[in-house]
Design a protein around this motif. Structure first.
Motif, PDB file in Angstrom:
ATOM      1  N   SER A 131       0.835  -1.186   0.000  1.00 45.05           N
ATOM      2  CA  SER A 131       0.000   0.000   0.000  1.00 45.05           C
ATOM      3  C   SER A 131       0.878   1.248   0.000  1.00 45.05           C
ATOM      4  O   SER A 131       2.019   1.210   0.446  1.00 45.05           O
ATOM      5  CB  SER A 131      -0.900   0.010   1.234  1.00 45.05           C
TER       6      SER A 131
ATOM      7  N   LYS B 141       0.662   3.694   1.946  1.00 49.94           N
ATOM      8  CA  LYS B 141       1.009   4.020   3.334  1.00 49.94           C
ATOM      9  C   LYS B 141       2.201   3.203   3.804  1.00 49.94           C
ATOM     10  O   LYS B 141       3.091   3.721   4.488  1.00 49.94           O
ATOM     11  CB  LYS B 141      -0.183   3.774   4.268  1.00 49.94           C
ATOM     12  N   LEU B 142       2.236   1.922   3.448  1.00 50.49           N
ATOM     13  CA  LEU B 142       3.350   1.071   3.826  1.00 50.49           C
ATOM     14  C   LEU B 142       4.633   1.532   3.143  1.00 50.49           C
ATOM     15  O   LEU B 142       5.687   1.599   3.771  1.00 50.49           O
ATOM     16  CB  LEU B 142       3.062  -0.386   3.472  1.00 50.49           C
ATOM     17  N   GLU B 143       4.533   1.879   1.870  1.00 49.41           N
ATOM     18  CA  GLU B 143       5.701   2.369   1.146  1.00 49.41           C
ATOM     19  C   GLU B 143       6.231   3.643   1.780  1.00 49.41           C
ATOM     20  O   GLU B 143       7.434   3.801   1.959  1.00 49.41           O
ATOM     21  CB  GLU B 143       5.346   2.613  -0.322  1.00 49.41           C
ATOM     22  N   ALA B 144       5.343   4.558   2.119  1.00 47.21           N
ATOM     23  CA  ALA B 144       5.749   5.820   2.731  1.00 47.21           C
ATOM     24  C   ALA B 144       6.417   5.578   4.081  1.00 47.21           C
ATOM     25  O   ALA B 144       7.433   6.203   4.405  1.00 47.21           O
ATOM     26  CB  ALA B 144       4.543   6.744   2.891  1.00 47.21           C
ATOM     27  N   ARG B 145       5.872   4.663   4.855  1.00 47.08           N
ATOM     28  CA  ARG B 145       6.456   4.355   6.159  1.00 47.08           C
ATOM     29  C   ARG B 145       7.850   3.772   5.995  1.00 47.08           C
ATOM     30  O   ARG B 145       8.779   4.141   6.713  1.00 47.08           O
ATOM     31  CB  ARG B 145       5.553   3.395   6.933  1.00 47.08           C
TER      32      ARG B 145
END
Length: 62
Positions: free
Chosen positions: A20, A22-26
């Motif tokens: 996702s 969000k996961l990539e950004a994290r």
């Protein structure tokens, strides 16, 4: 050596399947902090941008 960690992280992401945004950004934030960049600095922002561009290039090659 730090570049190796980034490369390893970028290689490992596709192996996780669909990720996702969000996961990539994290993960990008974690990588940049590990590389020694302080959140809220121009250098940190450039690190995030570099990772996003690298990921987009990887996706285009697939």
């Amino acid at each position: 050596m730090r570049y190796s960690f980034v490369l390893l992280g970028l290689i490992a992401l596709p192996l996780l399947g669909c990720t996702s945004p969000k996961l990539e950004a994290r993960e990008d934030r974690k990588i940049c902090v590990r590389e020694g960049f302080e959140p809220g600095t121009i250098e940190y922002d450039k690190c995030i941008e570099r990772l996003v561009i690298e990921r987009e290039k990887e996706e285009e090659m697939m």
